[in-house]
Design a protein around this motif. Structure first.
Motif, PDB file in Angstrom:
ATOM      1  N   PRO A   1       6.894 -40.648  23.794  1.00 29.58           N
ATOM      2  CA  PRO A   1       7.922 -40.382  22.891  1.00 29.58           C
ATOM      3  C   PRO A   1       9.043 -41.276  22.526  1.00 29.58           C
ATOM      4  O   PRO A   1       9.465 -41.474  21.608  1.00 29.58           O
ATOM      5  CB  PRO A   1       8.675 -38.862  23.184  1.00 29.58           C
ATOM      6  CG  PRO A   1       7.857 -38.608  24.573  1.00 29.58           C
ATOM      7  CD  PRO A   1       6.843 -39.470  25.033  1.00 29.58           C
TER       8      PRO A   1
ATOM      9  N   MET B   1       7.506 -43.781  20.477  1.00 31.68           N
ATOM     10  CA  MET B   1       7.448 -43.354  19.001  1.00 31.68           C
ATOM     11  C   MET B   1       8.693 -43.226  18.519  1.00 31.68           C
ATOM     12  O   MET B   1       8.826 -43.516  17.333  1.00 31.68           O
ATOM     13  CB  MET B   1       6.623 -42.197  19.103  1.00 31.68           C
ATOM     14  CG  MET B   1       5.079 -42.344  19.471  1.00 31.68           C
ATOM     15  SD  MET B   1       4.336 -40.772  19.782  1.00 31.68           S
ATOM     16  CE  MET B   1       2.917 -41.246  18.501  1.00 31.68           C
ATOM     17  N   GLY B   2       9.702 -42.722  19.443  1.00 31.69           N
ATOM     18  CA  GLY B   2      10.969 -42.342  18.801  1.00 31.69           C
ATOM     19  C   GLY B   2      11.789 -43.750  18.225  1.00 31.69           C
ATOM     20  O   GLY B   2      12.792 -43.503  17.496  1.00 31.69           O
ATOM     21  N   THR B   3      11.403 -44.860  18.536  1.00 25.74           N
ATOM     22  CA  THR B   3      11.882 -46.011  17.787  1.00 25.74           C
ATOM     23  C   THR B   3      11.636 -46.224  16.340  1.00 25.74           C
ATOM     24  O   THR B   3      12.344 -46.781  15.750  1.00 25.74           O
ATOM     25  CB  THR B   3      11.217 -47.393  18.415  1.00 25.74           C
ATOM     26  OG1 THR B   3       9.876 -47.334  18.204  1.00 25.74           O
ATOM     27  CG2 THR B   3      11.550 -47.418  20.061  1.00 25.74           C
ATOM     28  N   ARG B   4      10.890 -45.185  15.868  1.00 28.57           N
ATOM     29  CA  ARG B   4      10.728 -44.990  14.277  1.00 28.57           C
ATOM     30  C   ARG B   4      12.281 -44.917  13.658  1.00 28.57           C
ATOM     31  O   ARG B   4      12.307 -45.108  12.381  1.00 28.57           O
ATOM     32  CB  ARG B   4       9.623 -43.955  13.888  1.00 28.57           C
ATOM     33  CG  ARG B   4       8.335 -44.492  14.216  1.00 28.57           C
ATOM     34  CD  ARG B   4       7.371 -43.233  13.995  1.00 28.57           C
ATOM     35  NE  ARG B   4       6.011 -43.782  14.272  1.00 28.57           N
ATOM     36  CZ  ARG B   4       5.036 -43.429  13.763  1.00 28.57           C
ATOM     37  NH1 ARG B   4       5.110 -42.975  12.579  1.00 28.57           N
ATOM     38  NH2 ARG B   4       3.808 -43.853  14.271  1.00 28.57           N
ATOM     39  N   ILE B   5      13.052 -44.231  14.428  1.00 25.17           N
ATOM     40  CA  ILE B   5      14.340 -43.941  13.796  1.00 25.17           C
ATOM     41  C   ILE B   5      15.158 -45.287  13.678  1.00 25.17           C
ATOM     42  O   ILE B   5      16.175 -45.245  13.063  1.00 25.17           O
ATOM     43  CB  ILE B   5      15.239 -42.978  14.659  1.00 25.17           C
ATOM     44  CG1 ILE B   5      15.538 -43.525  15.806  1.00 25.17           C
ATOM     45  CG2 ILE B   5      14.571 -41.693  14.750  1.00 25.17           C
ATOM     46  CD1 ILE B   5      16.711 -42.872  16.387  1.00 25.17           C
TER      47      ILE B   5
ATOM     48  N   LEU C   1      18.916 -43.147  21.856  1.00 25.73           N
ATOM     49  CA  LEU C   1      18.155 -42.141  21.614  1.00 25.73           C
ATOM     50  C   LEU C   1      16.758 -42.052  22.015  1.00 25.73           C
ATOM     51  O   LEU C   1      16.360 -41.223  23.067  1.00 25.73           O
ATOM     52  CB  LEU C   1      18.292 -41.623  20.055  1.00 25.73           C
ATOM     53  CG  LEU C   1      19.691 -41.099  19.687  1.00 25.73           C
ATOM     54  CD1 LEU C   1      19.875 -40.749  18.324  1.00 25.73           C
ATOM     55  CD2 LEU C   1      20.526 -40.059  20.722  1.00 25.73           C
ATOM     56  N   PRO C   2      16.001 -43.064  21.497  1.00 25.24           N
ATOM     57  CA  PRO C   2      14.570 -43.076  22.110  1.00 25.24           C
ATOM     58  C   PRO C   2      14.598 -43.322  23.461  1.00 25.24           C
ATOM     59  O   PRO C   2      13.537 -42.720  24.214  1.00 25.24           O
ATOM     60  CB  PRO C   2      13.961 -44.105  21.235  1.00 25.24           C
ATOM     61  CG  PRO C   2      14.918 -44.802  20.381  1.00 25.24           C
ATOM     62  CD  PRO C   2      16.296 -43.850  20.339  1.00 25.24           C
TER      63      PRO C   2
END
Lengths: 671, 105
Positions: A412, A415-419, A401-402
């Motif tokens: 993003p 940053m999206g790897t936060r999931i 997804l990221p």
């Protein structure tokens, strides 16, 4: 223990059930005003008792604390089971929530391992019906071997039937032949062995079979009790068995779930409707190993096509009417102003930050498509379909997804790897994320490829995207095996239901992203554009002798291996600030006018096709922009990994560039 | 049943609830009960709903297109060690090396 006094028979009924199943309502309905509220002996937990009379019988009702099971996990569970074992009520009425039968039957399974009469009050049947769960109480009763009374206690339905059923049970007129859960065959032998060891040693009133079962489950209270009761050799034998079968709880609990499964299959139907059916049907395709992948590729293709087919012409329009016209206007209006000011505004601010703003349509379309897919509920499916591929890198589908966001912008994506839950998987995803070609890089390719390759430009662009993704997989695989070490990945994932997208939700998310992007263009990108312009103008105002040129000449030896002059290396280097700068820099350096007009002819004179191809490959794979690097630092919290990321991409991009150029030279193509 | 669920998960990769429910011939509701039970006993580990507390501090939190891709559970070491038969197949060389390293320690 049915007693008789002068007035007739007196019996005790205990009400058991999980929390929030309407047990208190049933208790209130049964006992009305004749309630007594106190505490359980020696405990701070409230005990409620009451009385009702029916058909000449006085019934004492004891409301047991709500419990999920009868394992001594909590004070409530201990009170409930101690009461049932020590006081032996005549009947235990277990109230279950019909809309969550699977969860509620676990307590029933536990109750049935005790030698007591059980009646099942199937409450909240109305809620179950609303949720599309249909339970046939007769079939359930037959499967369980217990009397089952359907109820809606909140509407006073079924309470009278419960009272009647209890009366019949007391008079021995109702069938009670419970179908008890069994444990797995291999553990039955172990249980028999334990039963043999505890035989004759179990304190009254504990049932021996139940004690053996609880020992096997690892119940602390029962284990403690038997440690004291059993003599040395017996305890050691029992202890050795338990030690060998530490995971026997899975066999015991597993047997209960097996039993619940049988009961549910027998008595419950779920004529699924609406959303659920639709989701199931769509998922037959969307999560299919082959069709799901093709669908994902189709959707990705469509998103990119929309993005570039609609976004690219808009970008060109903005470039012409905003950037070019703006720069021209500045030059005209400030004709009498100092040269450096005009340069700063026209070549620095407008050509730098302004060009970045022209990418807004591309981003808006991409993020609108993405927002739509997310709102519909498709993203989780995309993650699931990609899982097998991500799995090769020791990642799971969620990492996709990221990375997918990365096609829009790498910032993003990082940053999206936060999931991602696992720190290792997160780091790995951050390290490979810059290998996803973002819209800015693709925009540069979209401008440059036609200059070099004409008709074959689309093919070259597609090839470059493919190359990036293959390298992403290879680098991910190598990092997984060599640097970070493998990690076992096995997951269960819940796929949300599909639903109709909400225009407001999608619109709002696009709007917020747009604002965030404009803020970035107005701050960081603006500042860096000015710095780059200054480096190209200082110290003497001549680009050939500027600081930028000096830096570029340092890189010339590497460039020579790819057939690239120092100007090309500088263009590459300025792409670190913002990918789009490549075009702007080439424009400045080759003096071919702003925005790439006439740049084609100028470049054709200095670059061979093989060098051009190598340049495009390096451009796509090069260190990400400064914003991405900053985010990598922020998200990894480590300068070391940030440096590693930058070094990794330098090595990868130059290696590929050199390999392409040298291979083409050897093959005698495009020299 | 629980053992069979763990073995199915331990084959590696990501499984959906509907896929596992079909395989074990149970309703998705019962499967969820078993998942929660295994999580309580430490054989599975809940992974936070899509985006956990890390995301709350993320600048892109309000506009994240990833959203919340549903709950996930990971097989734990404890769960893995119970499925000995299937264990060796799913280990990668990197993981085997790490385990050898730990043994040496």
């Amino acid at each position: 223990m049915v007693e008789r006094n002068a007035k007739g028979r007196v019996i005790t009924v205990a009400l058991a059930g999980q929390p929030n199943v309407g047990k208190s309502t049933v208790f209130n309905m049964l006992t009305g005003l004749s309630q007594h509220v106190g505490n359980w002996p020696g405990k701070t937990i409230e005990q409620r008792t009451g009385i009702y009379q029916y058909n000449g019988t006085t019934v004492h009702v004891v409301d047991l604390p709500g419990t999920y099971s009868l394992t001594a996990n909590s004070l409530e569970e201990r009170i409930a089971r101690d009461y049932i074992i020590e006081e032996r009520p005549d009947v235990v009425v277990v109230i279950v929530d019909a809309s969550a039968l699977e969860r509620n039957l676990y307590l029933v399974a536990e109750l049935l391992s005790l030698p007591i009469a059980v009646v099942l009050g199937l409450n909240m049947t109305d809620v179950a019906e609303q949720q599309g769960v249909r339970i046939d109480p007769h079939v359930l009763g037959a499967a369980l071997g217990l009397p089952v009374v359907p109820m809606v206690a909140s509407k006073n339905q079924g309470v009278r039937e419960l009272v009647e059923t209890l009366d019949r049970v007391i008079r021995g007129q109702a069938t009670f032949a419970p179908n008890r859960p069994e444990i797995r065959l291999d553990h039955r032998v172990v249980l028999a062995e334990l039963q043999r060891l505890v035989a004759g040693q179990v304190p009254d009133p504990y049932p021996e079979d139940w004690v053996a079962l609880k020992l096997l489950e690892g119940d602390e209270e029962v284990t403690g009790m038997m440690r004291e009761r059993l003599d040395g050799t017996h305890w050691e034998q029992a202890h050795a068995i338990l030690k060998r079968h530490e995971d026997a709880i899975l066999a015991v609990a597993g047997g209960r779930y097996e039993w619940i499964g049988r009961m549910v299959r027998a008595a419950v139907t779920r004529p699924r409707a609406g959303q659920v059916t639709l989701t199931d049907q769509v998922d037959q395709v969307a999560t299919h190993p082959l069709w799901g992948l093709l669908l994902l590729l189709g959707i990705l293709g469509l998103v990119f096509w929309l993005t570039y087919a609609i976004g690219a012409p808009l970008q060109e329009l903005l470039d012409t009417y905003l950037v070019q016209a703006g720069a021209g206007w500045v030059r005209e209006t400030l004709a009498s102003a100092p040269g450096w000011l005009v340069g700063l505004l026209a070549d620095g601010v407008i050509a730098g930050a302004g060009t970045v703003i022209t990418f807004l349509p591309i981003l808006v379309i991409f993020f609108a498509a993405l927002g739509l897919l997310e709102d519909v509920g498709y993203m989780a499916r995309a993650a699931y379909v990609m899982d097998r591929f991500m799995h090769l890198m020791g990642l799971h589908g969620k990492s996709f997804l990221p990375l997918f966001l990365g096609f829009g912008c790498n910032v993003p994506a990082v940053m999206g790897t936060r999931i991602i839950d696992s720190p290792r998987a997160r780091l790995l995803t951050i390290l490979v994320a810059p290998l996803v070609p973002c819209t800015a890089r693709m925009a540069v390719v979209a401008v440059l490829a036609p200059l070099f390759f004409g008709q074959a430009a689309a093919l070259v662009s597609l090839g470059l995207v493919g190359l990036s993704l293959v390298l992403l997989a290879v680098v991910g695989l190598l990092l997984h095996e060599l640097v970070l070490g493998g990690e076992h990945v096995a997951f269960i994932m819940e796929l949300p239901l599909y639903h109709v997208p909400n225009a407001r939700t999608v619109g709002l998310s696009v709007w917020q992203r747009m604002v965030a992007f404009l803020k970035k263009a107005g701050s960081i990108i603006l500042a860096v554009s000015v710095v780059v312009w200054a480096l190209s103008a200082l110290p003497g105002g001549d680009i050939e002798t500027s600081y930028l040129a000096q830096i570029g000449r340092l890189l010339a030896p590497v460039g020579a291996l790819m057939g690239l002059g120092w100007q090309m290396m500088v263009a590459l280097l300025t792409s670190f600030v913002a990918k789009e700068n490549t075009i702007a820099t080439l424009g400045i350096l080759y003096g071919a006018g702003e925005g790439g007009r006439g740049l084609g002819q100028a470049l054709a004179g200095v670059l061979t096709p093989s060098a051009a191809l190598a340049f495009l490959a390096v451009q796509v794979l090069f260190i990400p922009c400064a914003a991405t690097v900053a985010v990598v630092r922020q998200e990894t919290g480590s300068w070391r990994w940030t440096a590693f990321s930058v070094a990794l991409l330098l090595v990868v991009s130059f290696t590929v560039g050199i390999a392409i150029y040298q291979a083409a030279r050897l093959a005698g193509w495009g020299v | 049943m629980l053992q069979r669920l763990l073995e199915a998960v331990a084959r590696g990769g990501t499984h959906t609830r509907s896929e596992l429910a079909r395989e074990l011939r149970v309703s998705q509701e019962l499967l969820q009960e078993m998942i929660d039970d295994l999580a309580r006993r430490g054989y599975l580990r809940p992974m936070g709903e899509g985006c956990d507390e890390r995301c709350a501090a993320c600048l892109l939190h309000d506009t994240c297109a990833i959203g919340s891709p549903g709950r996930m559970w990971a097989l734990t070491e404890k769960g893995l060690s119970l499925t000995r038969g299937t264990r060796n197949r799913i280990r990668s060389p990197g993981e085997r090396a790490r385990i050898r390293g730990e043994r040496r320690k």
